[in-house]
Design a protein around this motif. Structure first.
Motif, PDB file in Angstrom:
ATOM      1  N   THR A  89      -0.756  -6.361   0.796  1.00  0.00           N
ATOM      2  CA  THR A  89       0.102  -5.162   0.819  1.00  0.00           C
ATOM      3  C   THR A  89       1.910  -5.333   0.921  1.00  0.00           C
ATOM      4  OG1 THR A  89      -0.763  -3.886   2.311  1.00  0.00           O
ATOM      5  CG2 THR A  89      -1.751  -3.945   0.583  1.00  0.00           C
ATOM      6  N   PHE A  90       2.717  -4.728   0.670  1.00  0.00           N
ATOM      7  CA  PHE A  90       3.360  -4.989   0.622  1.00  0.00           C
ATOM      8  C   PHE A  90       4.721  -3.194   0.582  1.00  0.00           C
ATOM      9  CE2 PHE A  90       2.157  -8.279  -1.343  1.00  0.00           C
ATOM     10  CZ  PHE A  90       3.109  -9.416  -0.499  1.00  0.00           C
ATOM     11  N   PRO A  91       5.519  -2.962   1.778  1.00  0.00           N
ATOM     12  CA  PRO A  91       6.402  -1.906   2.359  1.00  0.00           C
ATOM     13  C   PRO A  91       7.615  -1.758   0.843  1.00  0.00           C
ATOM     14  CG  PRO A  91       7.077  -2.754   3.419  1.00  0.00           C
ATOM     15  CD  PRO A  91       5.786  -3.718   2.520  1.00  0.00           C
ATOM     16  N   GLU A  92       7.647  -3.017  -0.251  1.00  0.00           N
ATOM     17  CA  GLU A  92       8.492  -2.694  -0.707  1.00  0.00           C
ATOM     18  C   GLU A  92       8.430  -3.824  -2.219  1.00  0.00           C
ATOM     19  OE1 GLU A  92      12.936  -2.026   0.138  1.00  0.00           O
ATOM     20  OE2 GLU A  92      12.003  -1.289   1.656  1.00  0.00           O
ATOM     21  N   GLU A  93       8.523  -3.651  -3.408  1.00  0.00           N
ATOM     22  CA  GLU A  93       8.663  -4.412  -4.365  1.00  0.00           C
ATOM     23  C   GLU A  93       8.937  -5.798  -3.676  1.00  0.00           C
ATOM     24  OE1 GLU A  93       6.159  -5.815  -8.032  1.00  0.00           O
ATOM     25  OE2 GLU A  93       5.924  -4.363  -6.460  1.00  0.00           O
ATOM     26  N   LEU A 133       7.585  -9.442  -4.363  1.00  0.00           N
ATOM     27  CA  LEU A 133       8.465 -11.042  -4.693  1.00  0.00           C
ATOM     28  C   LEU A 133       8.597 -11.951  -4.555  1.00  0.00           C
ATOM     29  CD1 LEU A 133      10.713  -8.544  -7.504  1.00  0.00           C
ATOM     30  CD2 LEU A 133       8.310  -9.927  -7.914  1.00  0.00           C
ATOM     31  N   THR A 134       9.614 -11.756  -2.973  1.00  0.00           N
ATOM     32  CA  THR A 134       9.589 -12.668  -2.218  1.00  0.00           C
ATOM     33  C   THR A 134       8.002 -13.257  -2.014  1.00  0.00           C
ATOM     34  OG1 THR A 134      11.658 -12.243  -1.088  1.00  0.00           O
ATOM     35  CG2 THR A 134      10.339 -13.479   0.130  1.00  0.00           C
ATOM     36  N   TRP A 135       7.007 -13.362  -1.373  1.00  0.00           N
ATOM     37  CA  TRP A 135       6.097 -13.597  -1.484  1.00  0.00           C
ATOM     38  C   TRP A 135       5.212 -14.621  -2.630  1.00  0.00           C
ATOM     39  CZ3 TRP A 135       0.641 -12.946  -2.723  1.00  0.00           C
ATOM     40  CH2 TRP A 135       0.149 -13.678  -1.869  1.00  0.00           C
ATOM     41  N   ALA A 146       5.097 -18.065  -2.483  1.00  0.00           N
ATOM     42  CA  ALA A 146       3.769 -19.044  -2.834  1.00  0.00           C
ATOM     43  C   ALA A 146       2.543 -19.926  -3.945  1.00  0.00           C
ATOM     44  CB  ALA A 146       2.528 -18.034  -3.459  1.00  0.00           C
ATOM     45  N   ALA A 147       4.321 -19.774  -5.081  1.00  0.00           N
ATOM     46  CA  ALA A 147       4.750 -20.284  -6.444  1.00  0.00           C
ATOM     47  C   ALA A 147       4.704 -21.958  -5.735  1.00  0.00           C
ATOM     48  CB  ALA A 147       5.250 -20.115  -7.046  1.00  0.00           C
TER      49      ALA A 147
END
Length: 159
Positions: A83-87, A91-93, A97-98
């Motif tokens: 989970t992330f505190p901000e979108e 998106l960076t994660w 991961a890509a």
């Protein structure tokens, strides 16, 4: 705290479902909300809430400012809830991961990493979309072989 968040989310459920088109209703008298609908109401959720919806007892492995990660061990297989505190952190994660490719179950400010065969059943429980990160990651084309290539790569030009 978890129970309060879930109860608060469930209190909003009639408002959310009342605004939906209702085209997919299975039966007019079926008023029991799906787990995925409940997840959409409480999401973006804490790792523990998502884990509870999937039926696992999570073990937190990372608790940082940018993300929280928990591991679920189940008979079907293990999976990671992030989970992330901000979108923007999600998106960076996902962008990072890509590089590794693969498919992930992604929702508002959360992602689940699991074997591809597990993503469909998990999606039924928590909602989200399955994203194929290999399709997002552009790979560079390999150089085409030429007459000047040796087994050690192209020979330098003499100009």
């Amino acid at each position: 705290m978890r129970r309060a968040a879930l109860i608060g989310g469930l209190a909003l459920l009639p408002l959310v479902t009342a605004c939906s088109g209702g085209g997919d209703d299975k039966a007019a008298g079926d008023s029991k909300p799906s787990t995925a609908a409940m997840a959409a109401v409480v999401a973006p959720a804490k790792v523990e809430v998502i884990a509870n919806l999937t039926g696992c007892k999570v073990k937190i492995r990372t608790d940082a400012d940018e993300l929280r990660e928990g591991v679920c061990h189940t008979p079907e297989g293990d999976y990671l809830i992030t989970t992330f505190p901000e979108e923007k952190y999600k998106l960076t994660w996902l962008d990072s991961a890509a590089i590794y490719g693969g498919k992930y179950l992604v929702g508002p400010r959360w992602a689940i990493s699991a074997k591809p065969k597990m993503l469909g059943p998990l999606r039924k429980k928590v909602g989200g979309t399955i994203q194929d990160l290999e399709a997002m990651h552009a790979t560079q084309p390999s150089p085409s072989p030429s007459k000047s290539s040796s087994k050690y790569g192209p020979e330098p030009s003499s100009s």
